[in-house]
Design a protein around this motif. Structure first.
Motif, PDB file in Angstrom:
ATOM      1  N   UNK A  14     -42.331  -6.513 -27.900  1.00 53.46           N
ATOM      2  CA  UNK A  14     -41.657  -5.562 -28.789  1.00 53.46           C
ATOM      3  C   UNK A  14     -40.225  -5.360 -28.315  1.00 53.46           C
ATOM      4  N   UNK A  15     -39.285  -5.515 -29.240  1.00 56.13           N
ATOM      5  CA  UNK A  15     -37.874  -5.223 -28.989  1.00 56.13           C
ATOM      6  C   UNK A  15     -37.517  -4.017 -29.848  1.00 56.13           C
TER       7      UNK A  15
ATOM      8  N   UNK B 151     -48.071 -15.893 -22.776  1.00 53.12           N
ATOM      9  CA  UNK B 151     -49.040 -15.031 -23.454  1.00 53.12           C
ATOM     10  C   UNK B 151     -49.423 -15.619 -24.815  1.00 53.12           C
ATOM     11  N   UNK B 152     -50.697 -15.827 -25.021  1.00 47.10           N
ATOM     12  CA  UNK B 152     -51.145 -16.361 -26.304  1.00 47.10           C
ATOM     13  C   UNK B 152     -51.369 -15.268 -27.343  1.00 47.10           C
TER      14      UNK B 152
ATOM     15  N   UNK C 139     -45.803 -16.835 -31.896  1.00 45.56           N
ATOM     16  CA  UNK C 139     -44.397 -17.198 -32.063  1.00 45.56           C
ATOM     17  C   UNK C 139     -43.801 -16.717 -33.387  1.00 45.56           C
ATOM     18  N   UNK C 140     -44.513 -15.877 -34.107  1.00 46.36           N
ATOM     19  CA  UNK C 140     -43.971 -15.373 -35.373  1.00 46.36           C
ATOM     20  C   UNK C 140     -43.234 -14.066 -35.107  1.00 46.36           C
TER      21      UNK C 140
ATOM     22  N   UNK D 135     -46.356 -11.948 -33.444  1.00 53.17           N
ATOM     23  CA  UNK D 135     -46.497 -11.754 -32.002  1.00 53.17           C
ATOM     24  C   UNK D 135     -45.271 -11.086 -31.398  1.00 53.17           C
ATOM     25  N   UNK D 136     -44.106 -11.303 -31.985  1.00 55.36           N
ATOM     26  CA  UNK D 136     -42.864 -10.681 -31.523  1.00 55.36           C
ATOM     27  C   UNK D 136     -42.360  -9.751 -32.615  1.00 55.36           C
ATOM     28  N   UNK D 137     -42.093  -8.509 -32.260  1.00 52.70           N
ATOM     29  CA  UNK D 137     -41.661  -7.510 -33.237  1.00 52.70           C
ATOM     30  C   UNK D 137     -40.328  -6.922 -32.829  1.00 52.70           C
TER      31      UNK D 137
END
Length: 245
Positions: free
Chosen positions: A51-52, A45-46, A91-92, A120-122
């Motif tokens: 979400x975690x 996924x670009x 990738x942040x 992009x990742x939380x």
């Protein structure tokens, strides 16, 4: 880099096919499973988000640190002028929690209003995600993978339940994120009554319905995978469940 155990790889592969409620013992590497699924999702996924969710701030910070160690391409949003000018969120990783943590390390947090623009990742608490959803900072359709840690804490009116019943369930089925729930047991440790086999089965079934996922479990034993249709071990202190996917 890390090597997955066979049962961890099996679980990662299963999440590729469907929503999964992973019921695995404490210290079996559930976060490692989530990290590998997150890595694979971000590779594919670009723009969509991962979400975690962790139920409280200290755990969210701990899990963010683990993800940074296990997913090599993930990096933090650095608080400097050069980073502030960057607009690429790919990738942040952003840590989004409320309040002030005691004995906090040097990991910076990201304001909820900016989190989905910058990262992009939380890794978040449910309360922070509810803020973002309520104020349209993100929609469920923008999310590729939703990880729910310690999902046995879900109650009828808590924020995990609100997120799933209000925002997730109201999103078109084809646009919903993949869901990975993590739990050592479907029974909350805070419950006073000693659990029974029937009670465990009922609670597991309820969790499955509430997070739109099917339970999955494996038990490593002497290097082999012991697979049983349903295996209950009930003592006053622990409830372990093994299910065939």
């Amino acid at each position: 880099p890390f090597i997955l155990r066979d049962y961890q790889r099996d679980c990662v592969d299963e999440v590729e096919r469907r929503n999964v409620l992973a019921v695995l013992p404490t210290n079996s590497g559930k976060t490692v499973i989530a990290a590998e699924r997150i890595r694979l999702t971000l590779e594919a996924e670009e723009t969509k988000k991962v979400i975690f969710l962790a139920p409280y701030s200290a755990l969210a910070r701990q899990q963010a640190s683990l993800l940074l160690r296990h997913v090599g391409k993930l990096h933090l949003q650095q608080d400097d002028a050069a980073a502030a000018e960057r607009t690429d969120a790919r990738w942040r990783l952003g840590l989004v929690v409320g309040g002030i943590l005691e004995d906090a390390d040097d990991m910076p947090t990201v304001p909820w209003k900016l989190a989905f623009e910058e990262c992009q990742a939380l890794v978040m608490t449910p309360a922070q995600l509810v803020k973002c959803l309520t104020h349209a900072r993100v929609a469920m359709a923008d999310v590729a993978l939703l990880v729910l840690d310690e999902i046995h804490r879900l109650r009828g009116d808590d924020l995990y339940a609100t997120i799933m019943s209000y925002w997730y369930a109201r999103t078109s089925a084809h646009a919903r994120p993949r869901v990975l729930g993590l739990s050592a047991s479907p029974v909350d440790e805070s419950e006073k009554n000693e659990p029974t086999e029937e009670g465990v089965e009922e609670k597991l079934s309820l969790l499955e319905r509430r997070i739109d996922a099917l339970a999955w479990s494996r038990r490593p034993k002497f290097g082999q995978l012991e697979k049983e249709i349903v295996l209950y071990e009930v003592t006053p202190d622990v409830v372990a469940v093994s299910l065939v996917a």
